[in-house]
Design an enzyme around this catalytic site. Structure first.
Site: not given
Ligand code: AKB
Length: 326
Positions: A144, A174, A35-37, A11
């Site tokens: 991340y 994206i 999804d978890i939602r 989702l």
């Molecule tokens: C983010 O901005 O964290 C993502 C990515 C570029 O991995 N859209």
């Protein structure tokens, strides 16, 4: 590709457009969204194939869904993005790595192929910034990014050690008009369209000259499908391929939008956390390995993307207004 497919995080921004594309290509019943939602009423009405609740940090649940649907390929899209990851690093590690490890384990036991999106976030301040090569220094400064590099390595390990067909691409930002992204550094390039149409004005959280690679959703969906359909004999790399669609700064995106909405104005109020993340990422990627090894060839450049986004988002917002008025 083995075509009984499970999509996790279905989702979210990518999942909500990848699922319909996979269903169109392989058949609605072949693609299980999860999804978890739980789905909203509108989402349930629009859904044209199976949906399962799934918490990907729970291996038993993943195993049960994979077994019940005889899943052969898993598109594992669950992840916290870069900015939200920095605000809760422990959760980002648990969700991003915990879910990936469990999905790979289930894939190993059940002989599934796996698609895992990596990101430009897998690079860091020590990476060559321009035309960043496929194979280069990866020392990201965000949690991340740490999970993305670790994820790439774990996927390669499962391939070499257990023969799991794990593949991936390093997505740039994206851009889409479907489900919004949540908690990313590149989110400005999506928000700007909503604000431009509704208010003719956008306050950007990145500096005007912050240059990043981006991609329009139809190309992102195409990349995710094409890399999984690629002839394995041609793949030198697997996890993960640099891919890019276009490259711009907030100022350049604003100028392109102005060609369609001449009274559109931008101002800047910098978010130091997201600016630091963006500054640590490449200005542009070299995606020649993807082009060579599986024929990657994006269709949308900046002008084509802006034209299509504005056209479709205007239609979507107008339809929503009619819906709310009734
Ligand atoms: C983010 O901005 O964290 C993502 C990515 C570029 O991995 N859209």
């Amino acid at each position: 590709m083995k075509t009984k497919i499970l999509v996790t995080g279905a989702l979210g921004q990518i999942g909500s457009e990848l699922v319909p594309a996979l269903r169109e290509r392989y058949g609605a019943d072949q693609v299980v969204a999860s999804d978890i939602r739980m789905m909203s009423r509108e989402e349930l009405l629009r859904a044209d194939g199976p949906f399962d609740f799934l918490d990907c940090t729970n291996q038993r649940q993943i195993q049960e869904v994979v077994q019940r649907h005889q899943v052969q390929t898993i598109y594992h899209l669950v992840a916290l993005l870069s900015a939200v990851g920095e605000s809760k690093p422990q959760v980002a590690w648990d969700v991003n790595m915990g879910s990936l490890y469990r999905v790979l384990e289930v894939a190993r036991v059940n002989g599934c192929a796996v698609f895992v999106p990596s990101s430009i976030g897998a690079f860091g301040p020590g990476t060559p910034q321009d035309h960043t090569p496929q194979d280069t220094i990866q020392r990201p400064s965000t949690i991340y990014g740490v999970t993305k590099v670790a994820g790439e390595l774990l996927c390669d390990y499962y391939h070499h050690r257990f023969d799991v067909d794990a593949r991936g691409v390093r997505f740039p930002g994206i851009i889409s008009y479907g489900a919004p992204p949540g908690g990313g550094t590149t989110d400005y390039a999506v928000e700007i369209f909503w604000e431009a149409i509704r208010h003719r004005h956008y306050t950007c959280f990145l500096k005007p000259d912050t240059r990043l690679d981006m991609m329009y959703m139809p190309d992102a969906v195409k990349a995710a499908i094409d890399v999984m359909e690629a002839d394995p004999a041609r793949l030198v790399h697997r996890n993960s391929f640099n891919v890019t669609g276009m490259n711009f700064t907030p100022r350049e995106l604003g100028a392109e939008i102005c060609k369609h909405i001449p009274d559109f104005k931008m101002e800047y109020r910098i978010d130091p956390v997201r600016q630091e993340i963006a500054d640590s990422w490449p200005n542009s990627l070299d995606d020649s390995a993807a082009r060579r090894e599986w024929g990657w060839n994006p269709r949308y450049d900046l002008p084509a993307m802006v034209r299509d986004m504005l056209e479709n988002l205007e239609k979507k917002l107008a339809a929503e207004e009619v819906h709310h008025a009734n």
